[in-house]
Design an enzyme around this catalytic site. Structure first.
Site, PDB file in Angstrom:
ATOM      1  N   ASP A   1      37.149  13.671  41.933  1.00  0.00           N
ATOM      2  CA  ASP A   1      37.099  12.218  42.010  1.00  0.00           C
ATOM      3  C   ASP A   1      38.335  11.664  41.311  1.00  0.00           C
ATOM      4  O   ASP A   1      38.729  12.186  40.255  1.00  0.00           O
ATOM      5  CB  ASP A   1      35.836  11.721  41.283  1.00  0.00           C
ATOM      6  CG  ASP A   1      35.191  10.531  41.972  1.00  0.00           C
ATOM      7  OD1 ASP A   1      35.917   9.715  42.555  1.00  0.00           O
ATOM      8  OD2 ASP A   1      33.951  10.423  41.911  1.00  0.00           O
TER       9      ASP A   1
ATOM     10  N   HIS B   1      44.417   5.564  43.929  1.00  0.00           N
ATOM     11  CA  HIS B   1      43.081   5.557  43.324  1.00  0.00           C
ATOM     12  C   HIS B   1      42.399   6.918  43.408  1.00  0.00           C
ATOM     13  O   HIS B   1      41.443   7.177  42.684  1.00  0.00           O
ATOM     14  CB  HIS B   1      42.201   4.505  44.004  1.00  0.00           C
ATOM     15  CG  HIS B   1      42.591   3.094  43.659  1.00  0.00           C
ATOM     16  ND1 HIS B   1      41.914   2.338  42.736  1.00  0.00           N
ATOM     17  CD2 HIS B   1      43.617   2.323  44.081  1.00  0.00           C
ATOM     18  CE1 HIS B   1      42.484   1.156  42.627  1.00  0.00           C
ATOM     19  NE2 HIS B   1      43.531   1.117  43.435  1.00  0.00           N
TER      20      HIS B   1
HETATM   21  C1  GDG Z   1      37.577   5.143  44.598  1.00  0.00           C
HETATM   22  C2  GDG Z   1      37.841   6.551  44.052  1.00  0.00           C
HETATM   23  C3  GDG Z   1      37.928   5.604  41.749  1.00  0.00           C
HETATM   24  C4  GDG Z   1      27.897   1.938  44.187  1.00  0.00           C
HETATM   25  N1  GDG Z   1      26.697   1.760  44.717  1.00  0.00           N
HETATM   26  C5  GDG Z   1      26.398   0.460  44.638  1.00  0.00           C
HETATM   27  C6  GDG Z   1      27.462  -0.170  44.027  1.00  0.00           C
HETATM   28  N2  GDG Z   1      28.375   0.763  43.767  1.00  0.00           N
HETATM   29  C7  GDG Z   1      29.677   0.531  43.118  1.00  0.00           C
HETATM   30  C8  GDG Z   1      29.689   1.162  41.755  1.00  0.00           C
HETATM   31  C9  GDG Z   1      31.166   1.410  41.527  1.00  0.00           C
HETATM   32  C10 GDG Z   1      31.701   1.618  42.940  1.00  0.00           C
HETATM   33  O1  GDG Z   1      30.703   1.157  43.848  1.00  0.00           O
HETATM   34  C11 GDG Z   1      31.971   3.098  43.222  1.00  0.00           C
HETATM   35  O2  GDG Z   1      33.128   3.470  42.534  1.00  0.00           O
HETATM   36  P1  GDG Z   1      33.529   4.990  42.268  1.00  0.00           P
HETATM   37  O3  GDG Z   1      34.645   5.012  41.312  1.00  0.00           O
HETATM   38  O4  GDG Z   1      32.330   5.717  41.746  1.00  0.00           O
HETATM   39  O5  GDG Z   1      33.872   5.638  43.680  1.00  0.00           O
HETATM   40  P2  GDG Z   1      34.759   5.297  45.033  1.00  0.00           P
HETATM   41  O6  GDG Z   1      34.076   4.265  45.848  1.00  0.00           O
HETATM   42  O7  GDG Z   1      34.906   6.623  45.700  1.00  0.00           O
HETATM   43  O8  GDG Z   1      36.187   4.715  44.557  1.00  0.00           O
HETATM   44  C12 GDG Z   1      37.303   6.676  42.647  1.00  0.00           C
HETATM   45  C13 GDG Z   1      37.807   4.226  42.382  1.00  0.00           C
HETATM   46  O9  GDG Z   1      38.312   4.230  43.722  1.00  0.00           O
HETATM   47  C14 GDG Z   1      38.596   3.182  41.568  1.00  0.00           C
HETATM   48  O10 GDG Z   1      39.919   3.538  41.383  1.00  0.00           O
HETATM   49  O11 GDG Z   1      37.236   5.590  40.515  1.00  0.00           O
HETATM   50  O12 GDG Z   1      37.593   7.954  42.112  1.00  0.00           O
HETATM   51  O13 GDG Z   1      37.240   7.540  44.891  1.00  0.00           O
HETATM   52  O14 GDG Z   1      31.776   0.277  40.995  1.00  0.00           O
HETATM   53  O15 GDG Z   1      29.091   0.268  40.856  1.00  0.00           O
HETATM   54  N3  GDG Z   1      27.477  -1.480  43.759  1.00  0.00           N
HETATM   55  C15 GDG Z   1      26.373  -2.195  44.132  1.00  0.00           C
HETATM   56  N4  GDG Z   1      25.318  -1.627  44.780  1.00  0.00           N
HETATM   57  C16 GDG Z   1      25.283  -0.311  45.048  1.00  0.00           C
HETATM   58  O16 GDG Z   1      24.314   0.170  45.632  1.00  0.00           O
HETATM   59  N5  GDG Z   1      26.334  -3.510  43.857  1.00  0.00           N
END
Ligand code: GDG
Length: 505
Positions: free
Chosen positions: A385, A173
């Site tokens: 990322d 990921h």
């Molecule tokens: C890893 C990789 C890759 C965030 N704040 C809240 C909340 N979120 C949710 C978002 C989103 C998720 O968390 C964050 O996903 P990201 O992709 O931005 O980042 P990572 O956590 O670092 O994820 C990344 C991912 O895996 C998938 O393969 O894209 O690059 O680092 O879904 O919506 N959700 C809620 N409240 C919040 O305050 N409910």
């Protein structure tokens, strides 16, 4: 994996189970199902084919109560849950240590933040074995085993040692780093060899796949690289196939929820509370890879260089607490708070405009979607990322087609969203500030045009397509990259050369 059949039972393995166990003060256990995109997308597959999800249940005091809470949760979920019991010591060396203080910074090109403690590595190997034993306890002949992410790289090698013969696939990921950075890892050979025990490895972008192939060419020259670097063959005859599969979101669900009356009302309320202001949104886990301090500096630069933006824009920065037991994360939090107060101190108009609204907590899904819908501009500027789902969720929720996405070139999502987004180099404070200004003055027609393009990609390449694409690749005999638009239109010729090599499939 020519022996795989489409009807194979699926065993999904991830660091954590797709649900959260919670122990109340009276010792009783309750569980909440996970709600992430991965869980949603795999649910129908696990229900149809039958399957098991193997992972850590989220608490280290493993007793019979955990087993029965999981049996109840599995009954609700519609597939089986198999817990891996980990002690607090395991968690500290394997998860906080090796995963979060070695692999996480290294794979995000931040080698100076790595803490290469040999004890971490030993814990990582021990715990990966524990996962492998838990999987072996579940696996039946004919199963297909899909392992997720950097915490569990060694699992395939352990499973083969345990005599498990099922086809094994892995999805990374996070990014795979370039050779010069990967070479710093003291355990570089073991980790790379372990990866080659998988039959299929999925990366987020072609660039990650190419970085991986370059590391293999250099460190394991005995591996033969096949046509267009889509497979590797070892002298033993074992073959590993490689592909890029950019993960998506449940775009339909986000759009539907963004249009719901609850969100519409909440978004209108947000806008009404900030009358006459453009809303700029940042949403990130507290993590140094997300580039929050540089983003705040770019926002400050924009306010200084373009005074006409003052009183016209409000930045809402949501930071979700994460890993705050690691010192670097605590320092990051202090740095962010310092910048927020400096900027608010410089620009706030008493009784009126406050440039940054800083939210340090997790917000409800409904509130998150209301922020996405209400925002005119999303600032998604990670230093690096794997993908970045926030960028895609913002597009899915921009149902009025009027949002502008400012996106880091170093997010995996840039490979798909380069056409509609304003791409920035997050290290370029002046350039990011200019993008903020450009987004503020962009006319409605251009905004609509760009957002429609973005929404098309996010809708078409959603998480269901991602799961199907990966599983199809796992059973297909010839693997081509998952279709990915790679037609970045660069603004200058020198950029053209750079992007041709970075993003061409
Ligand atoms: C890893 C990789 C890759 C965030 N704040 C809240 C909340 N979120 C949710 C978002 C989103 C998720 O968390 C964050 O996903 P990201 O992709 O931005 O980042 P990572 O956590 O670092 O994820 C990344 C991912 O895996 C998938 O393969 O894209 O690059 O680092 O879904 O919506 N959700 C809620 N409240 C919040 O305050 N409910």
């Amino acid at each position: 994996m020519h022996h795989a059949q489409p009807s194979r039972r699926l065993i999904v393995v991830s660091n954590r189970l797709p649900m959260v166990l919670h122990r109340a003060a009276d010792g009783s256990l309750s569980s909440r199902p996970g709600s992430g995109g991965l869980v949603t997308a795999l649910l129908p597959v696990l229900r149809d084919r039958g399957g098991v999800w193997v992972g850590w249940p989220g608490i280290t005091d493993h007793d019979e109560g955990v087993e029965s809470a999981l049996t109840r949760a599995a009954h609700q979920a519609g597939y089986r849950l198999a817990p891996v019991a980990l002690s607090a010591e395991d968690q500290s060396g394997f998860y906080h240590g090796f995963s979060n203080e070695v692999l996480w910074p290294l794979f995000h090109d931040l080698q100076s933040l790595c803490h290469f403690d040999p004890a971490y590595w030993h814990s990582y190997t021990t715990v990966n074995e524990k996962y492998a034993r838990a999987i072996a306890g579940q696996a039946q002949a004919g199963d297909f085993i899909w392992v997720h992410d950097y915490q569990l790289i060694l699992v395939a090698a352990d499973l083969r040692r345990l005599g498990v013969e099922s086809p094994l696939a892995f999805f990374l990921h996070i990014p795979f780093p370039p050779l010069d950075i990967y070479l710093k890892l003291p355990w570089r050979y073991t980790l790379l060899r372990a990866l080659l025990e998988y039959d299929l490895i999925g990366f987020q972008t072609p660039r990650d796949r190419r970085n991986f192939v370059q590391c293999v060419r250099t460190l394991l020259p005995e591996a033969r690289v096949g046509h267009r670097s889509h497979h590797l063959r070892l002298p033993s005859g074992h073959e590993t196939r490689l592909g890029s599969f950019p993960i998506g979101i449940d775009a339909g669900a986000f759009s539907r929820q963004a249009r719901s009356s609850a969100v519409t009302t909440a978004a209108e309320k947000l806008r009404a509370e900030l009358p006459g202001r453009e809303l700029i949104l940042g949403v990130d886990r507290l993590d140094y890879t997300k580039g929050i301090p540089l983003r705040l500096e770019a926002f400050r630069f924009a306010l200084r260089a373009h005074p006409e933006l003052q009183e016209r824009v409000t930045l809402i920065q949501v930071v979700v607490p994460s890993r705050d037991d690691i010192p670097q994360y605590r320092e990051l939090k202090t740095r962010i708070e310092q910048l927020v107060s400096e900027i608010n101190g410089e620009f706030t108009r008493p009784g009126g405009w406050v440039p940054i609204h800083y939210v340090y907590r997790a917000v409800d899904r409904l509130d998150l979607i209301a922020y996405y819908r209400a925002a005119r501009i999303a600032l998604v500027t990670p230093l690096k990322d794997g993908m970045n789902l926030v960028a895609k969720e913002f597009c899915a929720c921009s149902v009025d087609d009027d949002g502008v996405l400012i996106l880091s070139e170093f997010a995996g999502a840039a490979a798909q969203l380069q056409q509609g987004a304003l791409l920035v180099n997050p290290y370029d404070i002046e350039g990011t500030a200019k993008a903020i200004r450009d987004a503020c003055v962009m006319d409605g027609m251009e905004r609509r045009h760009r957002m429609r393009r973005l929404r098309r990609v996010v809708n078409r390449q959603d998480v269901f397509g991602w799961v199907n694409g990966f599983l199809a690749a796992a059973i297909a005999s010839d693997l081509n990259d998952f279709p990915l638009p790679v037609d970045y239109v660069p603004s200058t010729e020198s950029e053209q050369a750079y992007w041709d090599t970075e993003f061409a499939a």
